[in-house]
Design a protein around this motif. Structure first.
Motif, PDB file in Angstrom:
ATOM      1  N   HIS A 141       0.847  -1.189   0.000  1.00 62.95           N
ATOM      2  CA  HIS A 141       0.000   0.000   0.000  1.00 62.95           C
ATOM      3  C   HIS A 141       0.888   1.245   0.000  1.00 62.95           C
ATOM      4  O   HIS A 141       1.954   1.270   0.626  1.00 62.95           O
ATOM      5  N   SER A 143       0.826   3.915   1.480  1.00 61.02           N
ATOM      6  CA  SER A 143       1.102   4.570   2.763  1.00 61.02           C
ATOM      7  C   SER A 143       2.348   4.022   3.448  1.00 61.02           C
ATOM      8  O   SER A 143       2.747   4.528   4.507  1.00 61.02           O
ATOM      9  N   ASP A 148       2.539   4.384   7.842  1.00 66.10           N
ATOM     10  CA  ASP A 148       1.217   4.597   8.434  1.00 66.10           C
ATOM     11  C   ASP A 148       0.865   3.404   9.318  1.00 66.10           C
ATOM     12  O   ASP A 148       0.915   2.259   8.874  1.00 66.10           O
ATOM     13  N   PRO A 151      -2.924   1.376   7.631  1.00 68.20           N
ATOM     14  CA  PRO A 151      -3.266   1.531   6.210  1.00 68.20           C
ATOM     15  C   PRO A 151      -4.630   0.927   5.916  1.00 68.20           C
ATOM     16  O   PRO A 151      -5.033  -0.055   6.559  1.00 68.20           O
ATOM     17  N   ARG A 154      -3.958  -3.558   1.736  1.00 67.70           N
ATOM     18  CA  ARG A 154      -2.631  -3.981   1.322  1.00 67.70           C
ATOM     19  C   ARG A 154      -2.552  -3.952  -0.200  1.00 67.70           C
ATOM     20  O   ARG A 154      -3.533  -4.212  -0.880  1.00 67.70           O
ATOM     21  N   TYR A 195       1.281  -3.581   5.000  1.00 68.20           N
ATOM     22  CA  TYR A 195       1.178  -2.964   3.683  1.00 68.20           C
ATOM     23  C   TYR A 195       1.283  -3.969   2.537  1.00 68.20           C
ATOM     24  O   TYR A 195       0.762  -3.719   1.447  1.00 68.20           O
TER      25      TYR A 195
END
Length: 211
Positions: A141, A143, A148, A151, A154, A195
């Motif tokens: 992701h 972010s 982050d 998030p 994913r 992520y």
């Protein structure tokens, strides 16, 4: 993971020509305002503005090509080749891609790279492949650029794994933040799963022959 630190000195490419302006582009500034847009090889600002936000995979490929001594095509002509190869499919203003299998076939055919699309790519294998001298595109992701803590999902963005240690994977992020998460950005293995979609493409310098 008991991995010795390994860092491949891979040159960095952002998916926009002006890497220093990435914070502006991800905040909503049109890529048409990129003062370096012509370096992309696009015919028009509009063509560049359409593709630049979608060229994370192309940027990762350009990094790998540079690292292994290949001539690096400008981003938009390379993108056009990838479209012809079926790695991206455009429907009007919508784009499907990066599609891993045709992308891997394209990279192998065009440059003689070892390129393998892996739909179930465990972190342990990422560490093994990078430790063995390869580079790995990972679906994460976006972010991940700020780590982050929460998030929304994913996957959806591609980064290039260029180094590993027992504690971290080092990423070149085509939409990373200057001085923070563009080059050799450490992401703890313990946090990667927030992520990472568990899939990617392994790239090696030469095709590997298997029995």
């Amino acid at each position: 993971m008991n991995r010795l630190p390994v860092t491949h000195q891979v040159p960095y490419y952002a998916q926009w020509e002006s890497a220093a302006l990435v914070p502006q582009f991800i905040s909503g500034t049109s890529a048409a305002d990129d003062p370096l847009w012509q370096k992309s090889g696009a015919d028009t600002r509009e063509e560049y503005a359409f593709w630049a936000p979608r060229m994370c995979g192309v940027a990762c490929l350009r990094m790998a090509l540079d690292f292994w001594g290949h001539t690096v095509p400008p981003s938009v002509p390379l993108l056009r080749e990838a479209v012809e190869a079926g790695a991206y499919v455009r429907h009007g203003d919508q784009v499907q891609g990066l599609i891993y299998a045709p992308f891997a076939a394209f990279a192998g055919r065009r440059w003689g790279l070892h390129a393998q699309a892996v739909p179930d790519l465990a972190p342990e294998r990422i560490a093994d492949e990078v430790g063995a001298g390869r580079l790995v595109l990972l679906s994460v992701h976006k972010s991940i650029r700020t780590l982050d803590p929460d998030p929304p999902q994913r996957g959806g963005h591609l980064v290039l794994a260029v180094g590993v240690s027992d504690t971290d994977v080092l990423l070149h992020n085509p939409s990373g933040l200057p001085g923070r998460s563009q080059q050799f950005a450490p992401v703890p293995w313990a946090h990667l799963g927030r992520y990472y979609a568990g899939r990617g493409v392994i790239l090696g310098q030469h095709k590997e022959i298997t029995a």
